[in-house]
Design a protein around this motif. Structure first.
Motif, PDB file in Angstrom:
ATOM      1  N   ASN A  97       0.858  -1.170   0.000  1.00 40.58           N
ATOM      2  CA  ASN A  97       0.000   0.000   0.000  1.00 40.58           C
ATOM      3  C   ASN A  97       0.901   1.229   0.000  1.00 40.58           C
ATOM      4  OD1 ASN A  97       0.832   0.348   2.739  1.00 40.58           O
ATOM      5  ND2 ASN A  97      -0.796  -1.038   3.395  1.00 40.58           N
ATOM      6  N   ASP A 105       4.713   7.706   6.663  1.00 38.93           N
ATOM      7  CA  ASP A 105       4.208   6.342   6.434  1.00 38.93           C
ATOM      8  C   ASP A 105       3.439   5.818   7.648  1.00 38.93           C
ATOM      9  OD1 ASP A 105       6.317   5.602   8.120  1.00 38.93           O
ATOM     10  OD2 ASP A 105       7.403   4.493   6.597  1.00 38.93           O
ATOM     11  N   LEU A 153       0.032   7.823   7.875  1.00 40.11           N
ATOM     12  CA  LEU A 153      -0.945   7.383   6.870  1.00 40.11           C
ATOM     13  C   LEU A 153      -1.437   5.961   7.136  1.00 40.11           C
ATOM     14  CD1 LEU A 153       0.593   8.860   3.592  1.00 40.11           C
ATOM     15  CD2 LEU A 153      -1.356   9.727   4.917  1.00 40.11           C
ATOM     16  N   ALA A 154      -0.544   5.085   7.566  1.00 39.51           N
ATOM     17  CA  ALA A 154      -0.956   3.703   7.850  1.00 39.51           C
ATOM     18  C   ALA A 154      -2.012   3.677   8.944  1.00 39.51           C
ATOM     19  CB  ALA A 154       0.249   2.854   8.243  1.00 39.51           C
ATOM     20  N   ARG A 155      -1.825   4.495   9.982  1.00 36.01           N
ATOM     21  CA  ARG A 155      -2.827   4.544  11.054  1.00 36.01           C
ATOM     22  C   ARG A 155      -4.114   5.226  10.581  1.00 36.01           C
ATOM     23  NH1 ARG A 155       1.965   5.376  13.603  1.00 36.01           N
ATOM     24  NH2 ARG A 155       1.783   7.650  13.537  1.00 36.01           N
ATOM     25  N   LYS A 156      -3.976   6.340   9.878  1.00 37.80           N
ATOM     26  CA  LYS A 156      -5.142   7.109   9.425  1.00 37.80           C
ATOM     27  C   LYS A 156      -5.988   6.296   8.454  1.00 37.80           C
ATOM     28  CE  LYS A 156      -6.640  11.341   7.331  1.00 37.80           C
ATOM     29  NZ  LYS A 156      -6.477  12.745   7.236  1.00 37.80           N
ATOM     30  N   TRP A 157      -5.341   5.631   7.503  1.00 35.96           N
ATOM     31  CA  TRP A 157      -6.061   4.860   6.491  1.00 35.96           C
ATOM     32  C   TRP A 157      -6.313   3.421   6.920  1.00 35.96           C
ATOM     33  CZ3 TRP A 157      -2.499   6.647   1.906  1.00 35.96           C
ATOM     34  CH2 TRP A 157      -2.765   7.986   1.621  1.00 35.96           C
ATOM     35  N   GLU A 158      -5.949   3.093   8.165  1.00 33.51           N
ATOM     36  CA  GLU A 158      -6.109   1.735   8.707  1.00 33.51           C
ATOM     37  C   GLU A 158      -5.450   0.696   7.798  1.00 33.51           C
ATOM     38  OE1 GLU A 158     -10.237   1.139   9.625  1.00 33.51           O
ATOM     39  OE2 GLU A 158     -10.264   2.839  11.016  1.00 33.51           O
ATOM     40  N   GLN A 159      -4.206   0.995   7.418  1.00 34.26           N
ATOM     41  CA  GLN A 159      -3.437   0.101   6.559  1.00 34.26           C
ATOM     42  C   GLN A 159      -2.204  -0.437   7.285  1.00 34.26           C
ATOM     43  OE1 GLN A 159      -2.667   2.414   2.988  1.00 34.26           O
ATOM     44  NE2 GLN A 159      -4.658   1.879   2.133  1.00 34.26           N
ATOM     45  N   THR A 160      -2.319  -0.561   8.594  1.00 33.98           N
ATOM     46  CA  THR A 160      -1.194  -1.116   9.340  1.00 33.98           C
ATOM     47  C   THR A 160      -1.103  -2.618   9.066  1.00 33.98           C
ATOM     48  OG1 THR A 160      -2.577  -1.449  11.284  1.00 33.98           O
ATOM     49  CG2 THR A 160      -1.348   0.620  11.177  1.00 33.98           C
ATOM     50  N   PRO A 178       1.620   3.560   2.362  1.00 39.29           N
ATOM     51  CA  PRO A 178       2.574   3.664   3.472  1.00 39.29           C
ATOM     52  C   PRO A 178       3.766   2.705   3.323  1.00 39.29           C
ATOM     53  CG  PRO A 178       0.346   3.749   4.325  1.00 39.29           C
ATOM     54  CD  PRO A 178       0.239   3.397   2.862  1.00 39.29           C
TER      55      PRO A 178
END
Length: 193
Positions: free
Chosen positions: A4, A54, A57-64, A6
């Motif tokens: 993704n 990174d 954005l990973a936390r904000k977009w829930e892409q962790t 991030p």
């Protein structure tokens, strides 16, 4: 392995490392030292910004992801270690400062891995002292890479090395803190057995 934006930013940080290092080995006829200093500082600053971005954005977009959580600190430690080794080779900072910082990073990474294996990674999560250490270290490295005066009357190399000493002190302090937290957790676990 998830991919993704991030994680792309984290891979970008890894990809910048050889570019960053090779830049300082270019001949003067290709790029004068002042240009290499400026460009090197810019690349390092870009890497520092992507480090923050990174994770945000990973936390904000829930892409962790577990892979992102693994790769991010590896990328950070690699570019910091590369910069420190380069600064020592360029005779811009002391080797003992680089050894303290790199040694701490290896120690805390191993400690976190071990604590994760025993199910107690939270006990060595990033603390405020670690964030202070990172801030001092990043600013010091940027100043030492740039090397030229930023503001008339301020000695950039001297300020950079002063901050590097502060970063080394905070490095040892944060390492002691993390080791203490891990020790408390392990003693508490041992008593409960």
């Amino acid at each position: 392995m998830p991919f993704n934006f991030p994680i792309f930013l984290t891979w970008l940080r890894v990809a910048l490392i050889p570019v960053f290092v090779v830049l300082f080995y270019l001949p003067d006829s290709w790029l004068p030292l002042a240009g290499r200093n400026s460009l090197g500082a810019l690349i390092f600053a870009l890497a520092a910004v992507t480090d923050w971005l990174d994770g945000f954005l990973a936390r904000k977009w829930e892409q962790t992801s577990a892979f992102g959580a693994f790769l991010d600190p590896v990328a950070d430690k690699l570019i910091v270690a590369a910069a420190l080794i380069l600064l020592v080779e360029l005779d811009r900072t002391q080797a003992w400062l680089a050894m303290v910082i790199i040694g701490r990073e290896i120690t805390i990474s191993a400690l976190r891995e071990w604590m994760a294996q025993v199910g107690e990674r939270r006990s060595v999560a990033v603390a405020y002292i670690g964030k202070l250490k990172t801030a001092a270290q990043m600013v010091a490295i940027l100043l030492l890479l740039y090397w030229q005066p930023i503001v008339p009357g301020i000695d950039t190399p001297m300020l950079g090395n002063f901050l590097m000493v502060i970063a080394a002190i905070l490095t040892l302090w944060s390492m002691a803190y993390y080791l203490q937290m891990a020790g408390q957790q392990l003693r508490a676990e041992k008593k409960s057995l």
